[in-house]
Enzyme design. Structure first.
Site, mmCIF file in Angstrom:
data_model
loop_
_atom_site.group_PDB
_atom_site.id
_atom_site.type_symbol
_atom_site.label_atom_id
_atom_site.label_comp_id
_atom_site.label_asym_id
_atom_site.label_seq_id
_atom_site.Cartn_x
_atom_site.Cartn_y
_atom_site.Cartn_z
ATOM 1 C CE LYS A 19 -3.341 -2.894 0.284
ATOM 2 N NZ LYS A 19 -3.916 -3.520 -1.075
ATOM 3 C CG ASP A 32 -4.080 -0.951 -3.897
ATOM 4 O OD1 ASP A 32 -4.319 -0.153 -4.482
ATOM 5 O OD2 ASP A 32 -4.709 -1.965 -3.163
ATOM 6 C CD GLU A 37 -5.169 -3.260 -7.171
ATOM 7 O OE1 GLU A 37 -5.073 -4.003 -8.130
ATOM 8 O OE2 GLU A 37 -5.420 -3.167 -5.875
ATOM 9 C CG ASP A 39 -8.449 -2.123 -7.044
ATOM 10 O OD1 ASP A 39 -8.295 -0.980 -7.193
ATOM 11 O OD2 ASP A 39 -8.204 -2.772 -6.038
ATOM 12 C CE LYS A 77 -10.806 -3.563 -4.235
ATOM 13 N NZ LYS A 77 -9.923 -4.380 -3.684
HETATM 14 MG MG MG Z 1 -6.515 -2.210 -4.666
#
Ligand code: MG
Length: 368
Positions: free
Chosen positions: A165, A193, A218, A241, A265
Site C-alpha cells: 500500500k 496499490d 494499482e 480495481d 472485487k
Molecule cells: Mg486495490
C-alpha cells in the site's frame, strides 16, 4: 426448483489489527457482514455473503445490502435459483444499480446451482483449475524498514504475491518502492496499490521516478478519467480495481488501453454472474486478472477463489484472503484456508463452505 425463503443475518467481523487505507486516509476496525441463506422447495440451501470494506472505502454500505435485499426479495421469491440470469434480471429490474446488494443473492444462487448439479461452482461455470492460487499479502506499513519487516514476515509464511500500500508522501513512496524492488525475489508478484491516493501530478512524479523498475501501480488516481489523462505521460503498467465496477467500465478500460490488469472485487461488481463477463473482456484483450472479495469471511474468499479458478493459470495474478485479517471465524475452520500463502479450490459441490448458524445469531430479516 423455486426459492421459498430468504433469511438475512448481520455479523460484525473485527479486524485483528486496525487497517489504515493507503496514505493513512481511512481507518477500519470492524467489517459489517451480511450473510444470506436461500432455501428452496427441493431442500437445497445456498449461502451468500456481502461484506464491504467499511462504508468509506467505495460506495457500498452494510445496512444498504440489507435494505436492498428487503426491496428485491419479493421479485426473487419463486424464481429458480439455478437460472442465475433470471435472478440477475429480476434484481436489476427491482433495484437498478446497488450491485453490492445483489452480490450475496447471486452467490447463494450459484451455491444452490452447484449443489443441484453436484459440481463445485468453478466447474459449473465451465471448468476450474486446481492449481493453488497465490494469496496477495496486504502491506500497509509506512516506512522503508517497516515495509521490509512486514514483507519478510509474509514471505516466511509462504506468500509470493504482495499488495504494497502506497499513496501517501510521494518521496517516501519512491524510497519504499526502490527498497522493495532491491530486495525482491525474482518469482514474486508485487502490486503497488495506491487506492486512489494520488492526484495526477503526484502519480506522474512517482511513476516517472521509478520508470527504470517497470513496477505495476494499482488504482493510482481517483477516476478512470484521471488514469486516462496521465496514461500517455508514463510507461508503468496499471491495475484498476476500485473504478472497475460495471461491464461498461470494463469495456472502456479494455478499448482505451487504460490498464494491464483488472482487479475484480466480487462484492463491488455485483457477484459471480457479472464478474464472469468482466473476466471475459479482460481475457479477450490480453489483460491479466487479480480476483478478490471486497472483504469478509471465508465464504467471500471462497467465492473469489471459484472465479479465479475459471481463469487460465497464466492470466490470474493472485487472490486475497480477508479471513486472515479477522478475529472471528463464522465457519469453524472449514472451507479453503491459507496453506503456505495459497488457497486450494474445494471439491465439494456448490460454494464448498457454509457458516455455523450458531456464529450468526438471530436473523435480521426473513422473507417468504
Ligand atoms: Mg486495490
Amino acid at each position: 426448483m423455486k426459492i421459498t425463503q430468504i433469511t438475512v443475518f448481520q455479523v460484525n467481523l473485527p479486524l485483528e489489527h486496525p487497517y489504515w487505507l493507503s496514505g493513512g486516509r481511512l481507518k477500519f476496525e470492524v467489517l459489517d457482514a451480511t450473510l444470506v441463506k436461500i432455501e428452496t422447495d427441493e431442500g437445497v440451501t445456498g449461502w451468500g455473503e456481502g461484506t464491504p470494506w467499511g462504508h468509506t472505502y467505495v460506495p457500498a454500505h452494510g445496512p444498504g445490502i440489507r435494505a436492498g435485499i428487503e426491496t428485491m426479495a419479493p421479485f426473487i421469491l419463486g424464481l429458480d435459483p439455478r437460472r442465475v440470469l433470471d435472478v440477475e434480471r429480476a434484481m436489476d429490474l427491482a433495484l437498478p444499480g446497488h450491485l453490492y446488494a445483489k452480490s450475496p443473492i447471486d452467490m447463494a444462487c450459484w451455491d444452490i446451482a452447484g449443489q443441484a448439479a453436484g459440481l463445485p461452482i468453478a466447474d459449473l461455470m465451465g471448468g476450474g483449475s486446481r492449481t493453488p492460487k497465490p494469496i496477495a499479502s496486504s502491506v500497509g506499513a509506512k516506512t522503508v524498514e517497516e515495509t521490509r519487516t512486514v514483507m519478510d514476515r509474509y514471505r516466511a509464511r509462504g506468500y509470493v504475491a504482495h499488495s504494497v500500500k502506497i499513496g501517501g508522501d510521494v518521496t517516501r513512496d519512491i524510497a519504499r518502492i526502490r527498497d522493495v524492488e532491491a530486495h525482491r525475489p525474482e518469482h514474486e508478484i508485487i502490486l503497488y496499490d495506491v487506492n486512489r491516493g494520488w492526484t495526477r501530478q503526484e502519480a506522474l512524479r512517482v511513476m516517472r521516478a521509478t520508470e527504470d523498475l517497470h513496477v505495476m501501480f494499482e488504482q493510482p488516481c481517483e477516476t478512470l478519467d484521471d488514469i486516462a489523462a496521465i496514461r500517455p505521460l508514463h510507461s508503468a503498467p496499471v491495475s484498476v480495481d476500485e473504478t472497475l465496477v460495471t461491464l461498461q467500465d470494463g469495456a472502456r478500460i479494455a478499448r482505451d488501453g487504460l490498464a494491464e490488469v483488472f482487479g475484480i472485487k466480487l462484492n463491488r461488481v455485483g457477484g459471480l454472474t457479472k464478474a464472469a463477463r468482466l473476466r471475459d473482456i479482460a481475457l479477450a484483450h490480453g489483460i491479466d486478472l487479480f480476483v478478490m472479495a471486497t472483504g469478509g469471511s471465508v465464504l467471500a474468499d471462497t467465492e473469489a477463489l471459484h472465479l479465479a479458478a475459471t481463469i487460465p493459470d497464466h492470466n490470474i495474478k493472485a487472490v486475497w484472503a480477508c479471513q486472515d485479517m479477522l478475529t472471528v471465524d463464522i465457519a469453524g475452520g472449514r472451507g479453503p484456508r491459507n496453506i503456505d500463502g495459497h488457497l486450494h479450490l474445494p471439491d465439494a459441490p456448490g460454494l464448498g463452505v457454509h457458516p455455523d448458524l450458531a456464529a450468526l445469531g438471530s436473523p435480521v430479516g426473513i422473507y417468504t
